[in-house]
Design a protein around this motif. Structure first.
Motif, PDB file in Angstrom:
ATOM      1  N   CYS A  88       0.949  -0.913  -0.631  1.00  0.00           N
ATOM      2  CA  CYS A  88      -0.493  -0.387   0.120  1.00  0.00           C
ATOM      3  C   CYS A  88       1.012   1.183   0.301  1.00  0.00           C
ATOM      4  CB  CYS A  88      -1.116  -0.061   1.027  1.00  0.00           C
ATOM      5  SG  CYS A  88      -2.381  -1.124   1.456  1.00  0.00           S
TER       6      CYS A  88
ATOM      7  N   CYS B 166       1.540   2.091  -3.616  1.00  0.00           N
ATOM      8  CA  CYS B 166      -0.052   2.522  -4.702  1.00  0.00           C
ATOM      9  C   CYS B 166      -0.423   4.245  -4.330  1.00  0.00           C
ATOM     10  CB  CYS B 166      -0.856   1.901  -3.439  1.00  0.00           C
ATOM     11  SG  CYS B 166      -2.541   1.724  -4.365  1.00  0.00           S
ATOM     12  N   ALA B 167      -0.148   4.647  -5.358  1.00  0.00           N
ATOM     13  CA  ALA B 167      -0.185   5.973  -5.278  1.00  0.00           C
ATOM     14  C   ALA B 167      -1.815   6.511  -5.503  1.00  0.00           C
ATOM     15  CB  ALA B 167      -0.002   6.435  -6.569  1.00  0.00           C
ATOM     16  N   THR B 168      -2.505   5.988  -5.829  1.00  0.00           N
ATOM     17  CA  THR B 168      -4.058   6.002  -6.190  1.00  0.00           C
ATOM     18  C   THR B 168      -4.951   5.796  -4.555  1.00  0.00           C
ATOM     19  OG1 THR B 168      -4.807   3.934  -7.468  1.00  0.00           O
ATOM     20  CG2 THR B 168      -4.205   6.303  -8.790  1.00  0.00           C
ATOM     21  N   LYS B 169      -4.990   4.048  -4.185  1.00  0.00           N
ATOM     22  CA  LYS B 169      -5.486   3.371  -3.583  1.00  0.00           C
ATOM     23  C   LYS B 169      -6.627   3.978  -3.463  1.00  0.00           C
ATOM     24  CE  LYS B 169      -2.046   5.032   0.571  1.00  0.00           C
ATOM     25  NZ  LYS B 169      -1.116   5.153  -0.163  1.00  0.00           N
ATOM     26  N   PRO B 170      -7.242   3.164  -4.734  1.00  0.00           N
ATOM     27  CA  PRO B 170      -8.793   2.459  -5.497  1.00  0.00           C
ATOM     28  C   PRO B 170      -9.707   1.349  -4.388  1.00  0.00           C
ATOM     29  CG  PRO B 170      -7.311   0.711  -6.045  1.00  0.00           C
ATOM     30  CD  PRO B 170      -6.337   2.275  -5.614  1.00  0.00           C
TER      31      PRO B 170
ATOM     32  N   THR C  56     -12.269   3.697  -2.339  1.00  0.00           N
ATOM     33  CA  THR C  56     -13.612   4.527  -3.328  1.00  0.00           C
ATOM     34  C   THR C  56     -14.628   3.858  -3.761  1.00  0.00           C
ATOM     35  OG1 THR C  56     -11.945   5.455  -5.145  1.00  0.00           O
ATOM     36  CG2 THR C  56     -12.589   6.887  -3.046  1.00  0.00           C
TER      37      THR C  56
END
Length: 214
Positions: free
Chosen positions: A142, A145-149, A152
């Motif tokens: 994590c 993990c840039a966007t951490k989808p 959302t």
């Protein structure tokens, strides 16, 4: 016996070593040794396990019964003691996973694994005597993990500032829009980049969702 050799034995039944750690004096109920966490070996786990007798005898809980039979037999071969994430007494598998250094609490507050991502699951564990040589822990996925989808992805908005809204999740699964989660698995888990590359088939996810949403 080495961890690599144990992994080879487990792989014969489509099980993978998903982590391990040395127990200590605080684990009095277990005793000293190395606790090895086992889960599905992918790809091919679901095709293999659903062909076993437990899935053809019309008796409830086929996956748990297969896990108990298979991991108990492996424990005997290793001279160890098996433990399971089902039945009683309740075993602290989440705590054990975190101690293994290969699982962490994700931003979505679900357990995340270095190879299985948010699709991580444990079928059992075996305590073997002695302290086996263990590899160094990998980095937490994590952190890169840039966007951490996962934060959302929940269509039910069940991930709240106050924690996981279980009733909202179950209510959503009852709707037409909840069908995708029921047949392909939790949307939050599927959003994890590691989970997207983890070769778990939809039928396996559907089985677990059916067990969750009864």
């Amino acid at each position: 016996m080495t961890l690599v050799q144990i992994a080879d034995f487990a792989r014969a039944d489509h099980l993978a070593v998903l982590g391990a750690f040395h127990t200590d004096a605080e684990d009095a109920a277990l005793g000293l040794g190395t606790l090895i966490l086992l889960g599905p070996d992918e790809p091919g786990f679901w095709h293999y396990v659903t062909a076993q007798t437990e899935f053809t005898d019309s008796t409830p809980n086929p996956l748990d019964r297969w896990s108990h039979r298979t991991i108990t037999a492996l424990a005997r071969r290793l001279g160890g003691t098996p433990y399971f994430p089902f039945g009683t007494p309740v075993r602290p598998f989440i705590t054990w996973a975190l101690r293994s250094g290969r699982a962490w609490v994700s931003p979505a507050q679900l357990l995340v694994h270095d190879t299985a991502g948010l699709f991580v699951s444990y079928r059992g564990a075996i305590l073997v005597p002695g302290e086996l040589d263990l590899p160094p822990p990998p980095p937490k996925p994590c952190e890169s993990c840039a966007t951490k989808p996962c934060l959302t992805a929940c269509p039910a908005d069940a991930l709240t500032a106050n924690g996981y809204d279980l009733p909202a999740c179950h209510a959503f699964l009852e709707t037409k829009d909840g069908k995708t989660c029921m047949t392909q698995g939790c949307a939050v888990r599927r959003a994890c980049p590691l989970a997207r590359t983890y070769p778990r088939v939809d039928a396996q996810s559907a089985y677990h969702m059916a067990q969750f949403h009864k």
